[in-house]
Scaffold this active site. Structure first.
Site, PDB file in Angstrom:
ATOM      1  N   SER A 125       0.768  -1.347   0.014  1.00  0.00           N
ATOM      2  CA  SER A 125      -0.037  -0.123  -0.127  1.00  0.00           C
ATOM      3  C   SER A 125       0.991   1.060   0.091  1.00  0.00           C
ATOM      4  O   SER A 125       2.057   1.072   0.488  1.00  0.00           O
ATOM      5  CB  SER A 125      -0.880   0.082   1.359  1.00  0.00           C
ATOM      6  OG  SER A 125      -1.415   1.342   1.374  1.00  0.00           O
ATOM      7  N   TYR A 150      -2.107  -1.324  11.132  1.00  0.00           N
ATOM      8  CA  TYR A 150      -2.404  -1.976   9.460  1.00  0.00           C
ATOM      9  C   TYR A 150      -1.156  -1.373   8.903  1.00  0.00           C
ATOM     10  O   TYR A 150      -0.696  -2.319   7.940  1.00  0.00           O
ATOM     11  CB  TYR A 150      -3.634  -1.241   8.975  1.00  0.00           C
ATOM     12  CG  TYR A 150      -3.679  -1.424   7.496  1.00  0.00           C
ATOM     13  CD1 TYR A 150      -4.014  -2.560   7.195  1.00  0.00           C
ATOM     14  CD2 TYR A 150      -3.512  -0.425   6.677  1.00  0.00           C
ATOM     15  CE1 TYR A 150      -4.064  -2.907   5.717  1.00  0.00           C
ATOM     16  CE2 TYR A 150      -3.537  -0.595   5.297  1.00  0.00           C
ATOM     17  CZ  TYR A 150      -3.862  -1.852   4.796  1.00  0.00           C
ATOM     18  OH  TYR A 150      -4.164  -2.091   3.245  1.00  0.00           O
ATOM     19  N   LYS A 154       2.140  -3.707   6.451  1.00  0.00           N
ATOM     20  CA  LYS A 154       2.270  -3.659   5.056  1.00  0.00           C
ATOM     21  C   LYS A 154       4.043  -3.404   5.087  1.00  0.00           C
ATOM     22  O   LYS A 154       4.572  -4.223   4.558  1.00  0.00           O
ATOM     23  CB  LYS A 154       1.814  -2.505   4.338  1.00  0.00           C
ATOM     24  CG  LYS A 154       0.209  -2.835   4.334  1.00  0.00           C
ATOM     25  CD  LYS A 154      -0.101  -3.860   3.225  1.00  0.00           C
ATOM     26  CE  LYS A 154      -1.517  -4.373   3.411  1.00  0.00           C
ATOM     27  NZ  LYS A 154      -1.700  -5.741   2.863  1.00  0.00           N
TER      28      LYS A 154
HETATM   29  P1  NAD Z   1     -10.967  -7.290   1.423  1.00  0.00           P
HETATM   30  O1  NAD Z   1     -11.128  -7.429   3.071  1.00  0.00           O
HETATM   31  O2  NAD Z   1     -12.200  -7.206   0.518  1.00  0.00           O
HETATM   32  O3  NAD Z   1     -10.115  -8.818   0.951  1.00  0.00           O
HETATM   33  C1  NAD Z   1      -9.332  -9.410   1.707  1.00  0.00           C
HETATM   34  C2  NAD Z   1      -9.881 -10.934   1.861  1.00  0.00           C
HETATM   35  O4  NAD Z   1      -8.762 -11.787   2.719  1.00  0.00           O
HETATM   36  C3  NAD Z   1     -10.971 -11.012   2.596  1.00  0.00           C
HETATM   37  O5  NAD Z   1     -11.882 -11.647   1.929  1.00  0.00           O
HETATM   38  C4  NAD Z   1     -10.899 -11.724   3.983  1.00  0.00           C
HETATM   39  O6  NAD Z   1     -11.960 -12.534   4.188  1.00  0.00           O
HETATM   40  C5  NAD Z   1      -9.579 -12.556   3.471  1.00  0.00           C
HETATM   41  N1  NAD Z   1      -8.740 -12.689   4.638  1.00  0.00           N
HETATM   42  C6  NAD Z   1      -8.085 -11.987   5.896  1.00  0.00           C
HETATM   43  N2  NAD Z   1      -7.477 -12.676   6.566  1.00  0.00           N
HETATM   44  C7  NAD Z   1      -7.553 -13.919   6.160  1.00  0.00           C
HETATM   45  C8  NAD Z   1      -6.686 -15.098   6.624  1.00  0.00           C
HETATM   46  N3  NAD Z   1      -5.877 -15.050   7.352  1.00  0.00           N
HETATM   47  N4  NAD Z   1      -6.752 -16.261   5.846  1.00  0.00           N
HETATM   48  C9  NAD Z   1      -7.528 -16.309   4.857  1.00  0.00           C
HETATM   49  N5  NAD Z   1      -8.221 -15.171   4.308  1.00  0.00           N
HETATM   50  C10 NAD Z   1      -8.127 -14.110   4.922  1.00  0.00           C
HETATM   51  O7  NAD Z   1      -9.732  -6.402   1.172  1.00  0.00           O
HETATM   52  P2  NAD Z   1      -9.327  -5.731  -0.139  1.00  0.00           P
HETATM   53  O8  NAD Z   1      -9.651  -4.232  -0.440  1.00  0.00           O
HETATM   54  O9  NAD Z   1      -9.732  -6.590  -1.253  1.00  0.00           O
HETATM   55  O10 NAD Z   1      -7.604  -5.525   0.021  1.00  0.00           O
HETATM   56  C11 NAD Z   1      -6.988  -6.952  -0.381  1.00  0.00           C
HETATM   57  C12 NAD Z   1      -5.646  -6.704  -0.038  1.00  0.00           C
HETATM   58  O11 NAD Z   1      -4.946  -5.375  -0.464  1.00  0.00           O
HETATM   59  C13 NAD Z   1      -5.287  -6.607   1.556  1.00  0.00           C
HETATM   60  O12 NAD Z   1      -4.144  -7.071   1.802  1.00  0.00           O
HETATM   61  C14 NAD Z   1      -5.175  -5.084   1.776  1.00  0.00           C
HETATM   62  O13 NAD Z   1      -4.515  -4.678   3.086  1.00  0.00           O
HETATM   63  C15 NAD Z   1      -4.495  -4.556   0.280  1.00  0.00           C
HETATM   64  N6  NAD Z   1      -4.991  -3.307   0.230  1.00  0.00           N
HETATM   65  C16 NAD Z   1      -6.026  -2.800   0.020  1.00  0.00           C
HETATM   66  C17 NAD Z   1      -6.507  -1.619  -0.162  1.00  0.00           C
HETATM   67  C18 NAD Z   1      -7.722  -0.981  -0.467  1.00  0.00           C
HETATM   68  O14 NAD Z   1      -8.008   0.240  -0.127  1.00  0.00           O
HETATM   69  N7  NAD Z   1      -8.791  -1.746  -0.483  1.00  0.00           N
HETATM   70  C19 NAD Z   1      -5.305  -0.666  -0.317  1.00  0.00           C
HETATM   71  C20 NAD Z   1      -3.920  -1.088  -0.414  1.00  0.00           C
HETATM   72  C21 NAD Z   1      -3.941  -2.540   0.131  1.00  0.00           C
END
Ligand code: NAD
Ligand code: UDP
Length: 340
Positions: A125, A150, A154
């Site tokens: 991120s 959080y 990362k």
């Molecule tokens: P999201 O919560 O929709 O998807 C993450 C998924 O991981 C969820 O379906 C959750 O059930 C699953 N999960 C969490 N912990 C788990 C575990 N221990 N075992 C198995 N499954 C698990 O989030 P997203 O927005 O799709 O984000 C995906 C990734 O991208 C994350 O790592 C997030 O930190 C990163 N990210 C997201 C953003 C954003 O703004 N959405 C920005 C930067 C980085």
């Protein structure tokens, strides 16, 4: 056919990436513990792609349970999305964030070593750049001091993956630093489906526009920006998904053990500009008030996209209008989100 393990593949970004992977000829295995997503996503994916993806309801921190996935499938590479991502919640329950986000990554890496899987793409991120005002952020910008657990997960995982690749020359790591992913699939069947009251701007605006929330609070209009509200680099989730396909292809040919790319559009959009664009997309005014600044927010954050363009061949195709119209379609087709 190359098989990609997509952890967190029923989540917001993961599910859109599964579609792009499938469209690009990859076979996909999804692992998710459904802590922040629903089984219905699998049905929606099937409607969109015509394929029922192999799905395991497993917590990635549980190495023994996850081993089964590696035993039953010949995995060629991993895209690791699984993680908790709510900034405010991470301040309240930091240990859960450190143990889930770091624990799941370590578990995945251990199994990659055990099963000779070499390539991993990780969801990092822009938060790792901290609160520097030196924009745009390039991949060479110094990593900053994160303002919440959080963000630190990362930051720490990037370091863990660097150490992992250093210790084992067969491993290749791609760190993708996302800016602000928003928008939804053009079908209206998939989109961001937060539990409870959303914290992020676009899901919040969508719910006010759709009538489930009353009024948007704009967090501060006294920043040093053209209209006084914060600028962010919003990127359409479908573009972001495509960036992962490019990253996998890049890992196949690069000799570098660790590669880092920003995924953004390179353009800053203010909160008020986003709101106006959304009003245009939904065709009515969206009630809002100006409130105080939110603690931890920085005024301006946008990406330098030069490296992703030159090296990955990645350039975002969609602008703010498509981001808003796709969100609005998703909101109107699924006013209550997906059913459990
Ligand atoms: P999201 O919560 O929709 O998807 C993450 C998924 O991981 C969820 O379906 C959750 O059930 C699953 N999960 C969490 N912990 C788990 C575990 N221990 N075992 C198995 N499954 C698990 O989030 P997203 O927005 O799709 O984000 C995906 C990734 O991208 C994350 O790592 C997030 O930190 C990163 N990210 C997201 C953003 C954003 O703004 N959405 C920005 C930067 C980085
Ligand atoms: N924001 C806002 N009202 C909200 C949610 C967000 O004004 O209800 C602003 C927030 O202050 C930031 C921008 O919208 O300037 C994007 O916030 P978001 O939480 O979506 O992403 P962030 O960049 O903080 O990760």
């Amino acid at each position: 056919m190359s098989t990609v393990l997509v952890t967190g593949g029923s989540g917001y970004i993961g599910s859109h990436t599964v579609i792009s992977l499938s469209e690009n000829g990859y076979d996909v295995v999804i692992v998710d513990n459904l802590s922040n997503s629903k089984m219905e996503v699998l049905n929606r994916l099937e409607k969109i792609t015509g394929k029922r993806f192999k799905f395991y309801n497993i917590d990635c921190c549980d190495t023994d349970a996850l081993r089964k996935v590696f035993e039953e499938n010949k995995i060629d590479s991993v895209i690791h999305f699984a993680g908790l991502k709510a900034v405010g919640e991470s301040v309240k329950i930091p240990l859960d964030y450190y143990s889930n986000n770091i624990g799941s990554l370590i578990s995945v890496c251990r199994l990659m070593s055990e099963f000779n899987v070499n390539n991993i793409v990780f969801s990092s991120s822009a938060t790792v750049y901290g609160s520097s005002e030196d924009v745009p952020f390039t991949e060479e910008s110094p990593l900053g001091v994160c303002t919440n657990p959080y963000g630190w997960t990362k930051w720490m995982i990037e370091q863990i993956l660097r150490d992992y690749a250093k210790a084992d020359p067969s491993k290749k790591v791609c760190l993708l630093r996302y800016f602000n992913p928003v928008g939804a699939h053009e079908s209206g069947l998939l989109g961001e489906d937060p539990r409870g009251i959303p914290n992020n701007l676009f899901p919040y605006i969508s719910k006010v526009a759709g009538g489930t929330l009353d009024c948007l609070t704009v967090f501060g209009d006294d920043y040093d920006t053209p209209d006084g509200t914060c600028l962010r680099d919003y990127i359409h989730v479908v573009d972001l998904a495509q960036g992962h396909v490019k990253a996998l292809k890049f890992l196949d040919k690069t000799e570098d053990s660790v590669s880092v790319f920003n995924l953004g559009t390179g353009k800053g959009t203010s909160v008020l500009e986003a709101l106006n664009a959304f009003e245009k997309a939904c065709g009515h005014e969206i009630k809002h008030v100006i409130g105080p600044r939110r603690s931890g927010d920085i005024a301006v954050c946008y990406a330098s996209t030069a490296k992703a363009e030159e090296v990955l061949g990645f350039k975002a195709q969609y602008g703010i209008d498509e981001m808003c119209s796709s969100c609005w379609k998703w909101q109107t087709m699924n006013p209550e989100g997906l059913k459990d």
